[in-house]
Design an enzyme around this catalytic site. Structure first.
Site, short mmCIF file in Angstrom:
data_model
loop_
_atom_site.label_atom_id
_atom_site.label_comp_id
_atom_site.label_asym_id
_atom_site.label_seq_id
_atom_site.Cartn_x
_atom_site.Cartn_y
_atom_site.Cartn_z
N GLN A 48 52.24 13.98 66.94
CA GLN A 48 51.38 14.11 65.76
C GLN A 48 50.59 12.83 65.49
O GLN A 48 49.96 12.69 64.46
CB GLN A 48 52.25 14.43 64.52
CG GLN A 48 53.06 15.67 64.68
CD GLN A 48 54.00 15.94 63.51
OE1 GLN A 48 53.83 15.41 62.42
NE2 GLN A 48 55.00 16.77 63.74
N THR A 65 25.85 22.91 63.12
CA THR A 65 24.95 22.44 62.06
C THR A 65 23.55 22.14 62.57
O THR A 65 22.57 22.33 61.86
CB THR A 65 25.54 21.15 61.43
OG1 THR A 65 26.84 21.46 60.95
CG2 THR A 65 24.70 20.64 60.29
N THR A 95 30.28 20.45 65.74
CA THR A 95 31.23 19.37 66.05
C THR A 95 32.68 19.75 65.74
O THR A 95 33.60 19.16 66.29
CB THR A 95 30.88 18.08 65.27
OG1 THR A 95 30.90 18.35 63.87
CG2 THR A 95 29.51 17.55 65.66
N ASP A 148 28.72 29.13 63.80
CA ASP A 148 29.47 27.96 63.35
C ASP A 148 30.63 27.82 64.36
O ASP A 148 31.25 28.83 64.73
CB ASP A 148 30.02 28.21 61.94
CG ASP A 148 30.71 26.98 61.38
OD1 ASP A 148 30.19 26.41 60.41
OD2 ASP A 148 31.77 26.58 61.92
N SER A 149 30.92 26.61 64.78
CA SER A 149 31.88 26.49 65.88
C SER A 149 33.31 26.84 65.47
O SER A 149 34.19 26.93 66.32
CB SER A 149 31.83 25.10 66.52
OG SER A 149 32.46 24.14 65.72
N SER A 150 33.55 27.09 64.17
CA SER A 150 34.89 27.59 63.82
C SER A 150 35.07 29.03 64.32
O SER A 150 36.19 29.54 64.37
CB SER A 150 35.17 27.51 62.32
OG SER A 150 33.99 27.38 61.59
#
Ligand code: ASP
Length: 331
Positions: free
Chosen positions: A269, A14, A89, A57-59
């Site tokens: 989890q 971002t 992030t 984008d870090s995805s």
């Protein structure tokens, strides 16, 4: 006084995005190399250079780009006193963990930062985060860390837990390395700068599966993963790592995987959880079947460490040794 030399490596996120006027969704901006012009006052404290790695984008981050980033840092290592990595992030905790394994025995810091509001928008947190990251990169720290807001967090202990401009990451099982305030506070458990020889092992084998166990989990899911030829498997169990052991038992599948030379790691989890396979039958039986415990590692550290271990060794017993050894403060 000689100003420390810092290299800002740009990987996207971002911080360097603009809004698409049609959809309103954020996307990488065309030209981000001007980024260091927006905080000229930093040059009083450090000599800052800019280097573009990727703008995504870090995805879209991948193990191949982790290798590229680690290699870039290795190539520039002797020219700088510290590195700042601008990164989205969303997967920052994965990249920071991955680099902590790829570049071990650091004698200077690699500081990840990013922002939730693009630099060119009013109220952006990016400018401050970049300044704080650059200041941190000149401190007496010698490890991979994340600086967002005023916290300095060990990279392989970090988890993204919130989308807010003051706190994005926390470190559920390890205290912060320091805090940026007046003065900057550094805690004694951080790794300090000293002469060390960099250990560079930048490769990752991403052919793994991560499965979350849920009530009703079909053990054949594990069988399918094995058939697909996965080299390793992480199973997120319940509580401290318990897995089903009755009619729907996954224990025979764990045994089968380990016999076939596929390491099985049991993680948990819980947000703040530590895996303990000796607490209950459900964990104990998995351990007896040959599963390895993730202990106190975050899922991000467990995944990247397993990928890193598989790229460096193949035998289940050797993978076990790597996973159970504290390499860079992740355990
Ligand atoms: N989607 C963005 C990314 O991870 C979010 C951010 O930068 O904070 O690239």
């Amino acid at each position: 006084m000689n100003r420390p030399k810092i290299c800002l490596l740009f990987c996207g996120g971002t911080i360097g995005m603009v809004k698409n006027p049609k959809t309103g969704a954020m996307q990488p901006a065309g030209n981000v190399s001007e980024i260091i012009r927006i905080f000229p006052e930093i040059q009083k404290h450090v000599q800052l250079d800019f280097k573009m790695v990727v703008n995504i984008d870090s995805s879209n981050m991948s193990p191949a780009i982790w290798t590229q980033l680690a290699t870039t840092i290795r190539d520039l290592y002797d020219q700088y006193d510290g590195f700042v990595v601008a990164h989205g992030t969303d997967t920052m905790a994965y990249t920071a963990s991955a680099l902590s394994f790829a570049l071990q025995n650091l004698s200077k810091p690699i500081v990840f930062t990013g922002s939730l509001i693009p630099l060119n928008e009013i109220g952006s947190d990016g400018r401050n985060n970049l300044i704080y990251a650059c200041l941190t990169a000149s401190q007496d720290i010698a490890e991979v860390c994340i600086v967002i807001g005023n916290r300095i967090i060990r990279g392989n202990r970090a988890k993204k837990y919130h989308e807010s401009i003051v706190a994005v990451f926390h470190s559920p099982n390890f205290p912060y390395l320091g805090e940026l305030g007046r003065p900057i506070m550094l805690n004694e458990w951080r790794k300090r700068r000293r002469k060390r020889t960099l250990e560079f092992k930048p490769n990752f084998d991403s052919n793994i599966s991560v499965l979350r166990i849920f009530p009703g989990f079909d053990p054949y899911i594990i069988e399918n993963v094995l058939r697909r030829g996965a080299h390793g498997m992480i199973l997120e169990g319940f509580g401290p790592g318990n897995v089903p052991t009755l009619d729907n038992s996954i224990i025979p599948k764990i045994e089968k995987a380990v016999k076939a030379g596929v390491p099985v790691i049991i993680a948990n989890q819980m947000e703040k959880g530590v895996t303990n396979l000796t607490a209950y039958q459900g964990g104990y039986q998995a351990m007896k079947a040959g599963a390895i415990s993730s202990k106190g590692m975050t899922t991000e550290a467990t995944i990247t460490k397993l990928m890193w271990a598989l790229a460096n060794t193949k035998k289940v017993s050797d993978i076990r040794e790597v996973m159970e050894t504290n390499l860079e403060g992740e355990l």
